[in-house]
Structures are given as C-alpha cells and as structure tokens.
Design an enzyme around this catalytic site. Structure first.
Site, PDB file in Angstrom:
ATOM      1  N   GLY A  53      -4.364  -2.378  -8.588  1.00  0.00           N
ATOM      2  CA  GLY A  53      -3.175  -3.203  -8.808  1.00  0.00           C
ATOM      3  C   GLY A  53      -1.924  -2.402  -9.093  1.00  0.00           C
ATOM      4  O   GLY A  53      -1.007  -2.874  -9.754  1.00  0.00           O
ATOM      5  N   GLY A  54      -1.897  -1.158  -8.586  1.00  0.00           N
ATOM      6  CA  GLY A  54      -0.693  -0.345  -8.752  1.00  0.00           C
ATOM      7  C   GLY A  54      -0.642   0.434 -10.053  1.00  0.00           C
ATOM      8  O   GLY A  54       0.290   1.205 -10.292  1.00  0.00           O
ATOM      9  N   LYS A 109      -3.388  12.341  -0.123  1.00  0.00           N
ATOM     10  CA  LYS A 109      -2.121  12.478   0.592  1.00  0.00           C
ATOM     11  C   LYS A 109      -1.295  11.219   0.328  1.00  0.00           C
ATOM     12  O   LYS A 109      -1.824  10.112   0.374  1.00  0.00           O
ATOM     13  CB  LYS A 109      -2.402  12.624   2.095  1.00  0.00           C
ATOM     14  CG  LYS A 109      -1.168  12.617   2.994  1.00  0.00           C
ATOM     15  CD  LYS A 109      -0.434  13.931   2.931  1.00  0.00           C
ATOM     16  CE  LYS A 109       0.775  13.929   3.868  1.00  0.00           C
ATOM     17  NZ  LYS A 109       1.684  15.027   3.539  1.00  0.00           N
ATOM     18  N   LEU A 139       1.282   8.701   1.637  1.00  0.00           N
ATOM     19  CA  LEU A 139       1.914   8.242   2.877  1.00  0.00           C
ATOM     20  C   LEU A 139       3.259   7.606   2.527  1.00  0.00           C
ATOM     21  O   LEU A 139       3.327   6.721   1.672  1.00  0.00           O
ATOM     22  CB  LEU A 139       1.007   7.238   3.592  1.00  0.00           C
ATOM     23  CG  LEU A 139      -0.387   7.770   3.968  1.00  0.00           C
ATOM     24  CD1 LEU A 139      -1.281   6.646   4.460  1.00  0.00           C
ATOM     25  CD2 LEU A 139      -0.293   8.857   5.018  1.00  0.00           C
ATOM     26  N   HIS A 198       3.497  -3.712  -6.143  1.00  0.00           N
ATOM     27  CA  HIS A 198       2.091  -3.688  -5.716  1.00  0.00           C
ATOM     28  C   HIS A 198       1.442  -5.071  -5.699  1.00  0.00           C
ATOM     29  O   HIS A 198       0.227  -5.182  -5.556  1.00  0.00           O
ATOM     30  CB  HIS A 198       1.263  -2.721  -6.570  1.00  0.00           C
ATOM     31  CG  HIS A 198       1.766  -1.308  -6.524  1.00  0.00           C
ATOM     32  ND1 HIS A 198       1.488  -0.449  -5.485  1.00  0.00           N
ATOM     33  CD2 HIS A 198       2.563  -0.617  -7.382  1.00  0.00           C
ATOM     34  CE1 HIS A 198       2.084   0.710  -5.713  1.00  0.00           C
ATOM     35  NE2 HIS A 198       2.743   0.633  -6.847  1.00  0.00           N
ATOM     36  N   GLU A 204      -9.343  -2.650   2.424  1.00  0.00           N
ATOM     37  CA  GLU A 204      -7.890  -2.468   2.428  1.00  0.00           C
ATOM     38  C   GLU A 204      -7.540  -1.086   2.972  1.00  0.00           C
ATOM     39  O   GLU A 204      -8.145  -0.085   2.577  1.00  0.00           O
ATOM     40  CB  GLU A 204      -7.320  -2.641   1.017  1.00  0.00           C
ATOM     41  CG  GLU A 204      -7.510  -4.046   0.471  1.00  0.00           C
ATOM     42  CD  GLU A 204      -6.628  -4.345  -0.728  1.00  0.00           C
ATOM     43  OE1 GLU A 204      -6.123  -3.397  -1.360  1.00  0.00           O
ATOM     44  OE2 GLU A 204      -6.442  -5.538  -1.035  1.00  0.00           O
ATOM     45  N   ARG A 239     -14.873  -9.458  -3.247  1.00  0.00           N
ATOM     46  CA  ARG A 239     -14.706 -10.871  -3.625  1.00  0.00           C
ATOM     47  C   ARG A 239     -13.888 -11.572  -2.544  1.00  0.00           C
ATOM     48  O   ARG A 239     -13.424 -10.934  -1.613  1.00  0.00           O
ATOM     49  CB  ARG A 239     -13.946 -10.954  -4.958  1.00  0.00           C
ATOM     50  CG  ARG A 239     -12.616 -10.189  -4.890  1.00  0.00           C
ATOM     51  CD  ARG A 239     -11.711 -10.389  -6.075  1.00  0.00           C
ATOM     52  NE  ARG A 239     -10.622  -9.440  -6.094  1.00  0.00           N
ATOM     53  CZ  ARG A 239      -9.526  -9.504  -5.358  1.00  0.00           C
ATOM     54  NH1 ARG A 239      -9.381 -10.492  -4.482  1.00  0.00           N
ATOM     55  NH2 ARG A 239      -8.572  -8.599  -5.460  1.00  0.00           N
ATOM     56  N   VAL A 268      -7.047 -13.846  -2.367  1.00  0.00           N
ATOM     57  CA  VAL A 268      -6.036 -14.906  -2.438  1.00  0.00           C
ATOM     58  C   VAL A 268      -5.659 -15.357  -1.024  1.00  0.00           C
ATOM     59  O   VAL A 268      -5.571 -16.537  -0.720  1.00  0.00           O
ATOM     60  CB  VAL A 268      -4.770 -14.407  -3.184  1.00  0.00           C
ATOM     61  CG1 VAL A 268      -3.641 -15.440  -3.098  1.00  0.00           C
ATOM     62  CG2 VAL A 268      -5.077 -14.076  -4.636  1.00  0.00           C
TER      63      VAL A 268
END
Length: 449
Positions: free
Chosen positions: A165-166, A202, A204, A236, A276, A292, A295
C-alpha cells in the site's frame, strides 16, 4: 454447494458477496460492528451477529469473534472479502483449524505471497518476469549493497519485505543516500510490520500499473481473465481502473497471462487472485500478488462475463473451475470510478449522514454500493462508499457512459470525489489512454512535474 457462509466484511463488498450467495442458494450470516447495524447487507442477510464495537481492531479484525459467529450460526465457510483479514495467513489457518472453509487460498500460500522476498523468488522460479533486484534481503555489508545497486543501476528503490500500500519504501538516486535509506526503511518496517527485512529493486521512472486476474481451483486448473489498468492513482491508492488495459496486444496478454496461470499451478493456488505488474516500454515486471478478490474485480466481470465471486464460492465448495481458458473472451471495455466520502481538495475523510441519494442507471451502467438516503457514513473505516462501473463496446463508449453516469449520481449531505472523477474522465491524456502511475498526482499538483 456450501450451505451457509459468514461474510466477514462490510460495505459494498459484503453486499456483493451476499448477492452472489443468494443467486447460488447459499444462506448468509452478516457479522458486523455496533456502528454497522444499518448496513444494507446486514438488513438483507439471513442471520446477523454483532461481533464488537466500532473500531476495526475490536470487530472486523477480531478473529475469535468471527470464528465464534460461524460456530453459533452453524456456518460452514467464511468469506473475508478484501482488506481487514483477507490476506492474514493466521486467520486463514485458524478458520481451517476450527473446521470451517476459508474462501481463499491456503494459509501457506498467503504467507508465501505476502512476503515480498519469497513471492519474487517463487515467481522467478515459475517464469514470471520480475523487476531486477537484490534477489533476497539486504545484509549489513554496505560494500555489498553498493555493488548490488551498481549492478541494478540507479535509481533503485528500497522496500520492506512485509510492506504494501505504498508504505515502507524509499527511492535512492546515488551511493551517498544508500546507507541512510536502508536504515530508515528498516526502522520504518520494524515499526509498521514487525519485520525489518528490506530488499532492493530497480526503480522504474514512469511505469503503468497493469494487473492480471486469475482463478485457480487447487485441483491443477487455472485460468487468466485478461488484464486491468490501475495507473490512475493517488498516494498509491487506485482511483480509476479499466479493462482491458489500453495498448496491450492479444499476444502480450497471452504471454503474461499464461505465465501467471502456470505460476498458480506451481504454488498450489486456490481461489481468485491478482498478479500486479509495473509495465514500462512494453515489458512486465512483477511487484506482488494479491491473494484475495480485488476492489476493481467488476471491470473484469464486465468484459469476460465471468462472475468472480460465484467462482470463489464454487471453488471453496470443492468444485473444479466452471470455465476453461479457451472459453474466456474479452468483449468491449469497462471503466470503474471509486466513489469516496472525502473532501475533494484535502482528500480528508468526510463521514456523515447522506441526506439525498440517487444512483445512476442506463444500459451498461453498474452501481456497486451499500449507501442509501438516510444512511450515516461512519468515521471508523475506509472512505470508499461505492463503485461506478460503465461498460461499452469500446473504450470511448465506456468513458462517454461514465461521464453521463457521474453527472446523474447524487450524494448529498457529505463531500465526495465525484467532481474529481468527472475531471479525470474529461482529461485529454486519460482519454488517449496509457497514462502512468504518477500522472494523477502531477495533475493535482501533489508531485513535482
């Protein structure tokens, strides 16, 4: 099929699960906090159990209370939804040990994919492309760490192994900042996640966020259901999602999708999941797997016709996948706008009573929400109060429908981000497609251009 399940969540996803259960003839138990007695799914469920006071830690994160609710109501399974305990391996383990079915992957799979270092190792082994990195946790030898950074090439990013979550990440642009960034990320990770393990990747500069939806039955069958683009983000947090992702060719989709489906079989995955990726210059780089339902799952449902929640329930009942890969076809385009109860300028939550409400409608318009006129949005939980999904035969039609639907949506009494979503839909660069993950923050002036 499952006889009765506990819905261990709240809000729109709890209502979404309840609807799927009703269609399949499954009885439902809504567990809720004292603040959520008037939630739509609580009013519609076959049985309800109050599991504690308003704060999440005393209710929706209260494992003994949720399992007790399953015991006293005679439920056979527990659906965790998203957020709360959905990716908590200890919860999944306790549910199964107590004799109930956890509607999701096995605890060991959640644990494997929840730790970023072990997840990346598993994905590399399965042939899923990953971001070049340290291939494991960083040690205390700074000479070795500097050598790793040199091999990867600056800029690099230091990430907490247990993060998400950032949180727990720092961008480093040169040797001078490296040692301090590692120690600060370690301290942050220790405090936030009780795990000070960090790794290096790395960094991006201008990637897009593209993710692959998968389903696996734990019996050796797995499929991928195309991709979603979730690049429109703020701090995020996703704001707009769409499927399929603009500019992804059928060849690229097949290339990455087949690898994700194979990885599911390799790790013994069961249920719905999402891989992701950061996507830059035509290359995919794995970042994490969400074990899971997401959203944004409705945009995938709209373009494939597959009900992902029903599939989760069937898989949990021990049934094999009801759909084969060759039966998955992408048709049209879908866009989802998250509707939040928040101040459009400060982004601070805006709880309170909804005095007037009107949901949009029309062909290709889907509204997923638990709110109604007279409902009071509590201050204790996430600010998302609904999702507006619009489908069209192509992207332009989907966006045009979304513009109209947003104009139709009326939520009075609280502040919302509807105006922000209208601005995004009217943005030329968004309409062109393919904006990167930094675009929205730059547009809003939250990040240096």
């Amino acid at each position: 099929m499952l006889d009765k399940i506990v819905i261990a969540n709240r809000g729109e996803i709890a209502l979404r699960i309840l609807r799927a259960c009703k269609e399949l003839g499954i009885k439902t138990v809504a567990v809720h906090s004292s603040a959520d007695r008037d939630l739509k799914h609580v009013l519609l469920a076959d049985e309800t159990v109050c599991i504690g006071p308003a704060p999440s830690v005393k209710s929706y994160l209260n494992i003994p209370a949720i399992i007790s609710a399953a015991e006293i109501t005679g439920a056979v399974a527990i659906h965790p939804g998203y957020g709360f305990l959905s990716e908590n391996a200890n919860f999944a383990e306790q549910v199964e040990r107590s004799g109930f079915i956890f509607i999701g992957p096995k605890a060991e799979t959640i644990r494997l994919m929840g730790d970023k270092v072990s997840a990346i190792a598993a994905m590399k082994k399965a042939g899923v492309p990953c971001v070049p990195g340290s291939d494991g946790p960083l040690g205390d030898d700074m000479d070795k760490n500097r050598a790793i950074a040199k091999r990867i090439g600056y800029p690099v990013i230091i990430k907490a192994s247990g993060g998400g979550g950032g949180r727990g990440m720092r961008v480093v642009r040169g040797d001078a900042e490296l040692a301090q960034s590692i120690s600060m990320t370690r301290a942050e990770a220790k405090a936030a996640f009780s795990n000070d393990m960090v790794y290096m990747e790395k960094y991006l500069e201008n990637p897009r966020h593209v993710e692959i939806q998968v389903l696996a039955d734990g019996q050796g069958n797995s499929i991928y259901l195309a991709e979603r683009d979730c690049s429109m983000q703020r701090r995020h947090q996703k704001v707009v999602e769409e499927a399929p992702a603009p500019g992804i060719t059928p060849e690229l989709r097949r290339y990455i999708g087949e690898r994700c489906a194979k990885a599911c079989v390799d790790i013994g995955y069961r249920g719905a999941g999402t891989f992701e990726f950061l996507f830059e210059n035509g290359e995919f780089y794995f970042i994490e797997m969400n074990t899971r339902i997401q959203v944004e799952h409705p945009v995938t449902e709209m373009i494939t016709g597959v009900d992902l929640i029903k599939e989760q329930l069937r898989i949990a009942a021990g049934q094999p996948l009801s759909i084969k890969q060759e039966e998955v076809h992408v048709r049209g385009h879908a866009v989802e706008c998250r509707i939040n109860a928040e101040d459009p300028n400060t982004f601070l939550p805006s709880p309170g009573k909804i005095t007037r409400f009107h949901a949009p409608g029309g062909f290709g318009v889907r509204w997923e929400s638990h709110i109604y006129a007279g409902y009071t949005v509590p201050p204790y939980y996430d600010s998302m109060i609904g999702k507006l999904i619009c489908y069209g035969e192509n992207r332009d039609v989907a966006i045009a429908r979304m513009k109209n639907a947003l104009q139709e949506l009326i939520i009075d009494g609280i502040k919302t981000n509807v105006d922000l979503q209208i601005r995004i839909m009217n943005d030329e660069n968004f309409q062109h497609g393919g904006t990167n993950i930094h675009y929205l923050e730059k547009k809003l002036g939250l990040q240096e251009k």
